[in-house]
Design a protein around this motif. Structure first.
Motif, PDB file in Angstrom:
ATOM      1  N   GLU A   7       1.144  -1.245  -0.245  1.00  0.00           N
ATOM      2  CA  GLU A   7      -0.142   0.318   0.405  1.00  0.00           C
ATOM      3  C   GLU A   7       0.767   1.649   0.625  1.00  0.00           C
ATOM      4  OE1 GLU A   7       0.217   1.352   3.184  1.00  0.00           O
ATOM      5  OE2 GLU A   7       1.744   0.125   2.705  1.00  0.00           O
ATOM      6  N   GLY A   8       0.396   1.914   0.166  1.00  0.00           N
ATOM      7  CA  GLY A   8       0.952   3.793   0.473  1.00  0.00           C
ATOM      8  C   GLY A   8       2.004   3.882   0.926  1.00  0.00           C
ATOM      9  N   THR A   9       2.280   3.116   2.145  1.00  0.00           N
ATOM     10  CA  THR A   9       4.180   2.823   3.272  1.00  0.00           C
ATOM     11  C   THR A   9       4.656   3.104   1.968  1.00  0.00           C
ATOM     12  OG1 THR A   9       2.303   3.304   5.051  1.00  0.00           O
ATOM     13  CG2 THR A   9       4.866   2.779   5.010  1.00  0.00           C
ATOM     14  N   SER A  10       4.619   1.416   1.589  1.00  0.00           N
ATOM     15  CA  SER A  10       5.840   1.008   0.772  1.00  0.00           C
ATOM     16  C   SER A  10       6.091   2.011  -0.392  1.00  0.00           C
ATOM     17  CB  SER A  10       5.673  -0.458  -0.003  1.00  0.00           C
ATOM     18  OG  SER A  10       5.579  -1.117   1.568  1.00  0.00           O
ATOM     19  N   GLY A  11       4.325   2.207  -1.177  1.00  0.00           N
ATOM     20  CA  GLY A  11       4.305   2.893  -2.193  1.00  0.00           C
ATOM     21  C   GLY A  11       5.433   4.276  -2.290  1.00  0.00           C
ATOM     22  N   ARG A  12       5.272   5.137  -1.294  1.00  0.00           N
ATOM     23  CA  ARG A  12       6.269   6.839  -1.202  1.00  0.00           C
ATOM     24  C   ARG A  12       7.373   5.794  -1.026  1.00  0.00           C
ATOM     25  NH1 ARG A  12       6.985   8.016   3.784  1.00  0.00           N
ATOM     26  NH2 ARG A  12       6.277   6.668   6.228  1.00  0.00           N
TER      27      ARG A  12
ATOM     28  N   LYS B 157       5.184  12.699  -8.358  1.00  0.00           N
ATOM     29  CA  LYS B 157       3.991  12.745  -7.631  1.00  0.00           C
ATOM     30  C   LYS B 157       4.015  11.167  -7.421  1.00  0.00           C
ATOM     31  CE  LYS B 157       3.914  16.063 -12.436  1.00  0.00           C
ATOM     32  NZ  LYS B 157       3.162  16.448 -13.192  1.00  0.00           N
ATOM     33  N   ARG B 158       3.891  10.739  -7.968  1.00  0.00           N
ATOM     34  CA  ARG B 158       3.311   9.147  -7.468  1.00  0.00           C
ATOM     35  C   ARG B 158       3.659   9.209  -6.014  1.00  0.00           C
ATOM     36  NH1 ARG B 158       2.739   3.248  -9.896  1.00  0.00           N
ATOM     37  NH2 ARG B 158       1.147   3.598  -8.663  1.00  0.00           N
ATOM     38  N   ALA B 159       5.151   9.520  -5.153  1.00  0.00           N
ATOM     39  CA  ALA B 159       5.303   9.027  -4.002  1.00  0.00           C
ATOM     40  C   ALA B 159       4.355  10.394  -3.282  1.00  0.00           C
ATOM     41  CB  ALA B 159       6.797   9.697  -3.993  1.00  0.00           C
ATOM     42  N   ILE B 160       3.955  11.260  -4.248  1.00  0.00           N
ATOM     43  CA  ILE B 160       3.097  12.832  -3.450  1.00  0.00           C
ATOM     44  C   ILE B 160       1.428  11.650  -3.105  1.00  0.00           C
ATOM     45  CG2 ILE B 160       2.241  14.449  -3.111  1.00  0.00           C
ATOM     46  CD1 ILE B 160       4.862  16.157  -5.089  1.00  0.00           C
ATOM     47  N   GLU B 161       1.179  11.220  -4.786  1.00  0.00           N
ATOM     48  CA  GLU B 161      -0.139  10.759  -4.173  1.00  0.00           C
ATOM     49  C   GLU B 161       0.192   9.549  -3.097  1.00  0.00           C
ATOM     50  OE1 GLU B 161      -0.763   9.247  -7.666  1.00  0.00           O
ATOM     51  OE2 GLU B 161      -0.971  11.462  -8.627  1.00  0.00           O
ATOM     52  N   PHE B 162       0.625   9.139  -2.924  1.00  0.00           N
ATOM     53  CA  PHE B 162       1.312   7.811  -2.380  1.00  0.00           C
ATOM     54  C   PHE B 162       0.935   8.394  -0.733  1.00  0.00           C
ATOM     55  CE2 PHE B 162       3.140   4.892  -5.012  1.00  0.00           C
ATOM     56  CZ  PHE B 162       1.653   4.066  -5.302  1.00  0.00           C
ATOM     57  N   SER B 163       2.161   9.350  -0.197  1.00  0.00           N
ATOM     58  CA  SER B 163       2.012  10.294   1.092  1.00  0.00           C
ATOM     59  C   SER B 163       0.627  11.043   1.716  1.00  0.00           C
ATOM     60  CB  SER B 163       3.154  11.328   0.625  1.00  0.00           C
ATOM     61  OG  SER B 163       4.424  10.012   0.457  1.00  0.00           O
ATOM     62  N   GLU B 164       0.416  11.394   0.044  1.00  0.00           N
ATOM     63  CA  GLU B 164      -0.875  12.580   0.579  1.00  0.00           C
ATOM     64  C   GLU B 164      -2.385  11.032   0.732  1.00  0.00           C
ATOM     65  OE1 GLU B 164      -0.907  16.403  -1.502  1.00  0.00           O
ATOM     66  OE2 GLU B 164      -2.084  14.789  -2.181  1.00  0.00           O
ATOM     67  N   ASP B 165      -2.344   9.588   0.365  1.00  0.00           N
ATOM     68  CA  ASP B 165      -3.306   9.066   0.491  1.00  0.00           C
ATOM     69  C   ASP B 165      -3.404   8.487   1.924  1.00  0.00           C
ATOM     70  OD1 ASP B 165      -4.363   9.265  -1.627  1.00  0.00           O
ATOM     71  OD2 ASP B 165      -3.427   7.556  -2.472  1.00  0.00           O
TER      72      ASP B 165
END
Length: 393
Positions: A299-304, A328-336
């Motif tokens: 999920e997002g933690t690994s994604g960022r 931009k993906r790192a930012i999206e994961f972090s915000e999610d």
């Protein structure tokens, strides 16, 4: 209400099974499960499945052992450990808390009963210390910071751990608690001086001995072997600055349990911080592929982590369009996952600002720099860099 219901069902069913088993089995014939080699052979695949995030398969076996050994805390501890690893990819997610805590509370209650039998006193103390220890780990995490609950659990864990000291010949599992205590008893006051007075009456520790003991557990234990390796990896990589050894452990854990997102991202992180960018790239790409395919725990933690590393690698290679996509993906994961107070988020914003600035896109660059200034603390280096780069316009 939901938590109370889950806890009541788990504990009542466990105590009923425990009472029946203890009454029907000749106490002199009860085996010391923690040291039983045949059980370890039988349960080995289930343990591997659990660490590889194949929880359904693992829990089927754990529940079978619960039927067979309902009088003992071990099956409930393993079921609780399975819930713990569902929490590990994102400790901020509380979806598995109730079941995890219910199982650990059950371990405590059954262990207290088992502890009344002299033959099982040491074994029961180990499970009491382990259950309280895991509860303390959850409450003391960076994401939770429930210090009062953590301190209560830690105090109980220490008391029971001391009861099993000197019995390491019974099982190498018993050394795990000693190892952690020896290391962190010294590390905590070194890094948090304000806590030093509170530890005055605690037994002295020994960091080098703690690391040595963790290594011994990681070589010789069964139930706590992987947990010991996790602590070794984190201590050596983050606290002792021994990245080569930490990287070796993370590589082993990832290769042994390739679908464990926590091991996967930690391996990617250590590769990246060790400067091994060509090796980082396929590992990080694999993380994003697993996230995109919806694999359990990814999920997002690994994604960022992964997206930021790939952004940095692409930017260094002057592949700026790729870098933009990854940042931009790192930012999206972090915000999610509401992790907008982290370096991965802030430096992704800063890096995007820099790329757009170098391309002459002043408007876009300013937007990202302003977002850094808005979300980062003024004393942070990234805030200072954003302020300085704004001066270029």
């Amino acid at each position: 209400m939901r938590k109370l219901l889950i806890t009541s069902i788990v504990i009542l069913s466990a105590l009923k099974a425990s009472a029946v088993e203890l009454d029907s089995i000749n106490k002199s014939e009860q085996i010391i499960l923690i040291a039983d080699m045949q059980l370890q052979i039988d349960i080995n695949q289930a343990m591997n499945d659990m660490y590889n995030f194949k929880f359904k398969k693992a829990e089927q076996e754990f529940k079978y052992f619960k039927k067979k050994y309902g009088w003992h805390p071990l099956p409930y501890f393993l079921l609780g450990l399975s819930e713990w690893w569902k929490i590990m990819p994102n400790v901020s997610n509380k979806a598995h808390d109730d079941k995890f805590l219910a199982y650990m509370d059950t371990v405590i209650l059954i262990s207290e009963r088992l502890r009344e039998i002299p033959k099982h006193e040491v074994e029961a103390s180990f499970f009491l210390a382990a259950a309280y220890g895991f509860i303390g780990r959850l409450h003391s995490s960076e994401e939770r910071k429930n210090w009062t609950k953590s301190a209560f659990a830690g105090k109980n864990a220490l008391n029971y751990m001391q009861e099993s000291q000197g019995y390491h010949d019974l099982s190498p599992e018993l050394l795990f608690g000693d190892a952690l205590y020896n290391y962190f008893r010294v590390w905590v006051p070194e890094n948090y001086p304000l806590l030093k007075p509170l530890l005055t009456f605690f037994p002295k520790g020994d960091k080098e001995l703690g690391i040595k003991q963790l290594k011994e557990v990681s070589y010789n234990a069964f139930y706590t072997r992987t947990e010991a390796m996790v602590f070794l990896m984190r201590i050596l990589g983050g606290l002792e600055n021994d990245k080569p050894r930490a990287l070796q452990i993370s590589e082993y854990l990832h290769e042994t349990y390739p679908d464990n997102p926590y091991f996967h991202r930690y391996y990617a992180r250590l590769l990246y911080t060790s400067g091994r960018f060509s090796s980082t790239k396929p590992v990080a790409e694999s993380i994003l592929t697993k996230i995109d395919s919806g694999m359990l725990g990814y999920e997002g933690t690994s994604g960022r982590y992964a997206a930021f590393f790939l952004g940095q690698i692409a930017e260094t290679s002057k592949e700026y369009e790729k870098a933009k996509v990854y940042y931009k993906r790192a930012i999206e994961f972090s915000e999610d996952i509401e992790a907008t107070d982290t370096g991965y988020y802030h430096y992704s914003l800063l890096s995007l600002g820099d790329i757009y600035r170098n391309e002459g896109n002043e408007k876009q660059a300013k937007e990202y720099y302003k977002k850094v200034k808005k979300t980062a603390k003024r004393k942070d280096k990234v805030h200072e860099l954003a302020r300085d780069h704004m001066k270029d316009f």
